[in-house]
Structure formats: structure tokens, C-alpha cells
Design a protein around this motif. Structure first.
Motif, PDB file in Angstrom:
ATOM      1  N   PHE A  99       3.477   2.501  -1.866  1.00  0.00           N
ATOM      2  CA  PHE A  99       4.273   3.412  -1.323  1.00  0.00           C
ATOM      3  C   PHE A  99       5.202   4.410  -2.150  1.00  0.00           C
ATOM      4  CE2 PHE A  99       7.222  -0.208  -1.271  1.00  0.00           C
ATOM      5  CZ  PHE A  99       8.402   0.344  -1.439  1.00  0.00           C
ATOM      6  N   THR A 102       9.750   8.017  -1.334  1.00  0.00           N
ATOM      7  CA  THR A 102      10.565   8.221  -0.031  1.00  0.00           C
ATOM      8  C   THR A 102      10.106   6.947   1.107  1.00  0.00           C
ATOM      9  OG1 THR A 102       8.811   9.571   0.728  1.00  0.00           O
ATOM     10  CG2 THR A 102      10.565  10.634  -0.448  1.00  0.00           C
ATOM     11  N   ASN A 104       6.770   6.249   1.981  1.00  0.00           N
ATOM     12  CA  ASN A 104       5.525   6.419   2.691  1.00  0.00           C
ATOM     13  C   ASN A 104       4.601   5.430   2.395  1.00  0.00           C
ATOM     14  OD1 ASN A 104       6.466   8.390   4.619  1.00  0.00           O
ATOM     15  ND2 ASN A 104       6.465  10.040   2.684  1.00  0.00           N
ATOM     16  N   SER A 121      -2.873  10.043  -4.074  1.00  0.00           N
ATOM     17  CA  SER A 121      -1.676  10.864  -3.979  1.00  0.00           C
ATOM     18  C   SER A 121      -1.564  12.079  -4.672  1.00  0.00           C
ATOM     19  CB  SER A 121      -0.502  10.045  -4.413  1.00  0.00           C
ATOM     20  OG  SER A 121       0.953  10.586  -4.227  1.00  0.00           O
ATOM     21  N   THR A 147      -3.916   2.277   7.335  1.00  0.00           N
ATOM     22  CA  THR A 147      -4.123   3.523   7.058  1.00  0.00           C
ATOM     23  C   THR A 147      -5.625   3.752   7.053  1.00  0.00           C
ATOM     24  OG1 THR A 147      -2.144   4.320   5.559  1.00  0.00           O
ATOM     25  CG2 THR A 147      -3.961   5.773   5.775  1.00  0.00           C
TER      26      THR A 147
END
Length: 373
Positions: A99, A102, A104, A121, A147
């Protein structure tokens, strides 16, 4: 005969019981502090409370680890595939993900065969921070990373949001980016049999029996080609590509312009373009007037990067190849409550619950007396 009430009420009862015992112990500690005689039940109560607390903790908590990952980049990149080498066992695999700073969750893939973890990313200029999170011995049946990727595959093709490819026994027969066909004939891979296409979370691969692998990445126009031994490749490209850029110079295809040399990249472009990026590649570009051919000699690893606009849009991609350095920090141990385990305890009857928590022999007698009666 089993009682009718299940463990949800028993959990409440146990928590209330723990609270009651805490009050009793505080009272005992206070009376000890003011030098009154220690009560005979103080030691066993403390011991039983500790045992019960440990039992409850073991049943409803698990230990997790968070590892900081740092990338210091001089470039900005979009939807870039990243990876680290990290040993993950089978019981930990499904509870492993990356992650961002933040919080996510990113598309994360654990490759047990390569001992690698992949994710996708954006990378910005400067310091980029990610975290590897995993739970040891979690025994989850499914991955904690839910995901979904953006791949569509079948036995002969791979497509994602940006790019689609088709394969035969020998080559990539079609390469489409932004609805433009970039091949004129094929991209020859020097193979002889049909590839096996495997669709994963962060990447999808077409692996030929000769151990030539073509890899595409989620939501990315980057395509990597790898062979176990050095090999030759030929890219027959469409004459839609009107210019090429190499060694800091731009050239116009006019039927005779070409290139031969050692380089880290070449880029052929019009309103969109394709780069071939590697390390000290032996490359020849020929221009017949109708096709643009790129010959790559004696190579094991390179990538094709499709982009909009001119060669300027591939410079960051070529500068960071084969990927940024990632600093892996020390694991930080974390612990937390497992909601699924609380639910399991709530579904147990008291006899089962007491056995699970090993409190069969735990009992408390509270006697209230009125000395004046």
C-alpha cells in the motif's frame, strides 16, 4: 444438552467477568498497599486472569508486519511496474500486499517461484514511500488484495486498457496501441511453439517452451521480453512511423536512412511511438520505404514501450530502465484483532467456547455476608 445461547453472549459475559476480576485485583492491590494481610485467593486469581487473557488474545489477534519501501526517483512515471525480491511462504501469500503512504492498497502479485512481489504505481520525482504488509501463518483461503486487473486474455492474445497483442508459434503477430497497428507482419521471437498465457494480478505473461517470455503489465503500455539465453529478434514495424530517435539525434525515414550501433534505446514515432529499451544493445534499423525493421542481436532482456507523442515521452522510461532502486527497510511488528475470529467465537456454544479458551476449570465464588445478622 447444549444451552440455547451462543458465544456472542458468552463473549460479553467473559469481558464482563474480566472487568469484574480487574476490580477485585485493584481492591486486593490497594489492601496490600495499606499493609493488610494478603488474601489467599489473590495469587490464583491473578494467575487465572493472566491465563484467560492470553487465551482470548491468542484466539482473536494475529501478528502482522509492515516493511517500509523507499524509491528516490529523478523521474516522473505513470503506471510503472515495480518489484522486490522477498521470501514469502504459502501461508503468508494471501495476506501480502503493497500500500502507498496514504494507505491505499495497490495491485499486488506474489510470485512464489521467483520470490518476488510485483505492484503497479505512479512514481513522482523525489522520495516515494510504499509499505509491504503481510501476516505470517494467516492461512487465508483467498488473497487479501481484492483489486482486479484490467487484462482480457485467451489462448493467443493479451489485452489491457492501452495495448493488445496477438501471438503465434513464432512471433507477436499484432501489436495495437491507441487503436494503431504497429506491426507490419510480425515481431519475430525466434520461437517454434505456441506460448502458454497466464493471467495474474499485476502482470500477464506469454511464455514460450524455449523459455522466451513476453510480459505485459496492468494498465501499462510497457512490454518486457526475456530469454534465458542470448537470442536475436526482428521487429517489422508499420510505415506509419515516420521518424526515429537514437543517440540524441532525430532522423526522418526517407527510404535510405538507417542506424547500426550499440545503444540503450531507439524510438520510432509519429503522433504515437514505440521504443526499444535495454542496456548496451546491438541494434540495426533499416528503412525500405514501406517497412521499418529493427534488428536486435544477441540479447536476453529488453522492453518495448508504446507512447503518445514524440520520443520526448519515452525519455524518463528509458532513463530508469530496468527499474528504480528500491530500499527495503526493517519489518515493524504489528498486532490487531481478527474480526473473522471473533465471529467464529460468537458462533460457539458455551461448552465449545470454554474449551476453545481453555477455561473449563476456571471458577469464581463470590460470597456476600452481613456480619450483623
Amino acid at each position: 444438552m447444549k444451552p440455547e445461547k451462543k458465544g456472542s453472549s458468552q463473549i460479553d459475559w467473559i469481558m464482563g467477568f474480566l472487568f469484574f476480576i480487574m476490580i477485585v485485583l485493584i481492591f486486593i492491590s490497594y489492601t496490600t498497599y495499606i499493609s493488610r494481610t494478603q488474601q489467599p485467593y489473590e495469587t490464583p486469581l491473578k494467575s487465572q486472569l493472566i491465563d484467560l487473557s492470553k487465551s482470548v488474545e491468542e484466539q482473536i489477534t494475529w501478528t502482522a508486519y509492515r516493511v517500509p519501501l523507499t524509491i528516490n526517483s529523478a523521474y516522473t512515471l505513470t503506471n510503472y511496474p515495480l518489484s522486490i525480491e522477498y521470501e514469502i511462504n504459502h501461508k503468508t501469500k494471501n495476506s501480502t500486499y503493497i500500500f502507498d503512504k496514504t494507505g491505499n492498497i495497490l495491485s499486488t502479485e506474489v510470485d512464489m517461484d521467483e520470490s518476488k512481489i510485483y505492484w503497479i504505481s505512479n512514481i513522482h520525482e523525489g522520495k516515494n514511500t510504499f509499505y509491504l504488509f503481510y501476516i505470517t501463518d494467516s492461512e487465508l483461503n483467498e488473497s487479501a488484495n481484492t483489486t482486479k486487473n484490467d487484462f482480457i486474455t485467451d489462448n493467443t492474445s493479451i489485452a489491457n486498457t492501452h495495448t493488445s497483442t496477438e501471438f503465434d508459434n513464432f512471433s507477436i503477430t499484432s501489436l495495437i496501441f491507441n487503436s494503431i497497428e504497429f506491426t507490419d507482419g510480425s515481431i519475430l521471437l525466434n520461437t517454434t511453439k505456441k506460448p502458454l498465457i497466464i493471467n495474474n494480478i499485476a502482470k500477464t505473461t506469454a511464455t514460450y517452451p524455449k523459455n522466451t517470455t513476453v510480459t505485459m503489465f496492468m494498465n501499462s503500455s510497457q512490454i518486457r521480453i526475456h530469454t534465458n539465453t542470448p537470442d536475436n529478434f526482428i521487429l517489422h514495424l508499420n510505415n506509419y512511423l515516420t521518424r526515429f530517435y537514437v543517440d540524441g539525434s532525430t532522423h526522418l525515414f526517407n527510404g535510405s536512412n538507417g542506424y547500426s550501433g550499440i545503444t540503450n534505446y531507439v524510438d520510432l514515432y509519429n503522433n504515437s511511438g514505440i521504443s526499444v529499451i535495454g542496456k548496451s544493445m546491438n541494434i540495426t534499423i533499416t528503412d525500405t520505404g514501406t517497412t521499418r525493421d529493427i534488428y536486435i542481436f544477441n540479447e536476453t532482456d529488453f522492453e518495448m514501450f508504446l507512447h503518445t507523442g514524440s520520443y520526448a515521452n519515452m525519455l524518463n522510461q528509458s532513463a530508469i530502465y530496468p527499474g528504480p532502486d528500491i530500499l527495503i527497510g526493517l519489518p515493524e511488528e504489528l498486532s490487531g484483532i481478527r474480526e473473522d475470529k471473533i465471529s467464529e467465537l460468537e458462533d460457539l456454544y458455551y461448552d465449545e467456547l470454554s474449551q476453545k479458551l481453555q477455561i473449563d476449570d476456571l471458577g469464581v465464588l463470590v460470597r456476600i455476608e452481613n456480619p450483623e445478622s
